[in-house]
Scaffold this motif. Structure first.
Motif, PDB file in Angstrom:
ATOM      1  N   GLY A  24       0.775  -1.230   0.000  1.00  0.00           N
ATOM      2  CA  GLY A  24       0.000   0.000   0.000  1.00  0.00           C
ATOM      3  C   GLY A  24       0.802   1.274   0.000  1.00  0.00           C
ATOM      4  O   GLY A  24       0.239   2.356  -0.099  1.00  0.00           O
ATOM      5  N   THR A  80       2.554  -4.858   5.604  1.00  0.00           N
ATOM      6  CA  THR A  80       1.715  -3.796   5.058  1.00  0.00           C
ATOM      7  C   THR A  80       2.131  -2.473   5.683  1.00  0.00           C
ATOM      8  O   THR A  80       2.248  -2.373   6.894  1.00  0.00           O
ATOM      9  N   VAL A  99      -4.395  -0.401   2.487  1.00  0.00           N
ATOM     10  CA  VAL A  99      -4.569  -1.041   1.187  1.00  0.00           C
ATOM     11  C   VAL A  99      -6.055  -1.281   0.985  1.00  0.00           C
ATOM     12  O   VAL A  99      -6.670  -2.034   1.744  1.00  0.00           O
TER      13      VAL A  99
END
Length: 373
Positions: A15, A204, A208
């Motif tokens: 992301g 991450t 996202v």
């Protein structure tokens, strides 16, 4: 060129916004890789294909800023926790971040529990522990994303409670969050790209957003890195030993007072005072145990840490915080566990009480709770 990339494109794995100029910074992607579909940053590419850790993560303040956004939305919050590190994987302050949004508590990795486990008891235990933590949940679901256990119930719970809203998925690192989201993608979305799934924290790095077929989104949030978890302090080589990859076989030790157990050089368990009794250890099957007399324990550790008492190696041990002693008093009348965040837990099998001492790297969370099993 770089500014345009940064403004309009994000890595489909973690992301983070993409950039082509600084290889040492987040979001770097070689210019020649920009025509790939989907586009992932070099960090995600190396984790996905080579299982390498980059060491680049967001700091705690950035995590908090991202989570605080949830309270201003109308969403269903899916909080994923690790049954093998329940206390350590709970997100501190989560009720404050999510506002009035309903929470489904998904308890992952139940495949690590002994096969004879009573799952109804586990659900009741989780509800009680969550309530004491201040977490009000609309449902508790047990599952194993890795082994595809209980996933139909996860989907049913989301359908029942989300009411057409977006789904925010939150959790600490290494709780199986990305694995679970990849399963959600297969059921709710027709996109092909999967999130980066790795055994290392910080997979991450930004929100996202995954479009679902009905026009809403699954929103993956970064995993919070908690230094009170032993799994965040060890080397990537030792992490494989520390984190179970299959069902744990409980180890029972009959101990007299003034006896000690070492689990490698990661942790030391002292039974200081109490009646002769048994203790059941729920830790990785790959982690060796060594018993000795309490009077010999200090000398044994000084002479053999990182060598006979391994893992970790002496070299890796030097990079970790020093072992610190935490006195623990087990009261009479109930069955209790002593949990060690990132390692597992010890069940005290007698209700006669005991005086213990737990030695773990400084800062690792040690907690006493009513027995889970």
């Amino acid at each position: 060129m770089t500014e345009t990339i940064s403004e309009t494109k994000a890595c489909t794995g973690c992301g983070v916004k993409l950039q082509t100029e600084h290889a040492e910074k987040l979001g770097y992607v070689p210019a020649q890789a920009l025509d790939r579909s989907p586009i992932i940053c070099q960090r995600c590419f190396r984790m996905k294909n080579y299982n390498e850790s980059s060491g680049i993560t967001l700091d705690h303040n950035d995590f908090i800023k991202l989570l605080s956004h949830i309270g201003y939305t109308k969403s269903l919050v899916v909080n994923i926790v690790d049954i093998f590190d329940f206390e350590g994987s709970l997100i501190s302050g989560l009720p404050r971040f999510v506002g009035d949004n309903p929470i489904v508590l998904v308890v992952n990795k139940i495949d690590l529990l002994p096969k004879v486990t009573n799952y109804n008891r586990i659900v009741n235990w989780v509800r009680k522990e969550a309530k004491e933590f201040g977490l009000k949940v609309v449902e508790v679901v047990l599952c194993s994303a890795k082994q595809n256990m209980g996933f139909d119930r996860v989907l049913a719970a989301l359908d029942e409670h989300r009411g057409g809203r977006d789904i925010y998925v939150v959790g600490a690192t290494n709780v199986g969050k990305s694995t679970l989201i990849n399963r959600l993608i297969r059921d709710y979305s027709d996109i092909e790209a999967e999130l980066t799934t790795s055994q290392y924290p910080g997979t991450t790095l930004d929100l996202v957003k995954i479009p679902m077929d009905d026009g809403t989104f699954i929103i993956d949030t970064p995993g919070i890195v908690y230094p009170h978890r032993l799994t965040e302090l060890v080397s990537k080589q030792d992490l494989v030993t520390l984190m179970p990859d299959k069902g744990v076989k409980p180890r029972v030790f009959q101990l007299n007072a003034q006896q000690t157990l070492f689990f490698g050089s990661f942790a030391r368990f002292d039974f200081i005072q109490g009646e002769r009794q048994s203790f059941t250890f729920y830790v990785s099957n790959a982690l060796p145990a060594h018993r000795t007399k309490l009077e010999n324990a200090d000398h044994l550790y000084a002479e053999h840490k990182g060598v006979m008492l391994t893992p970790p190696t002496l070299e890796a041990l030097e990079l970790m915080p020093k072992l610190t002693k935490y006195p623990v008093r087990i009261p009479k009348g109930k069955m209790y566990d002593v949990s060690i965040s990132g390692l597992g837990w010890v069940k005290v099998n007698s209700d006669s009480g005991a005086d213990l001492a737990i030695h773990v790297p400084k800062g690792v969370k040690v907690a006493v709770r009513e027995s889970m099993i």
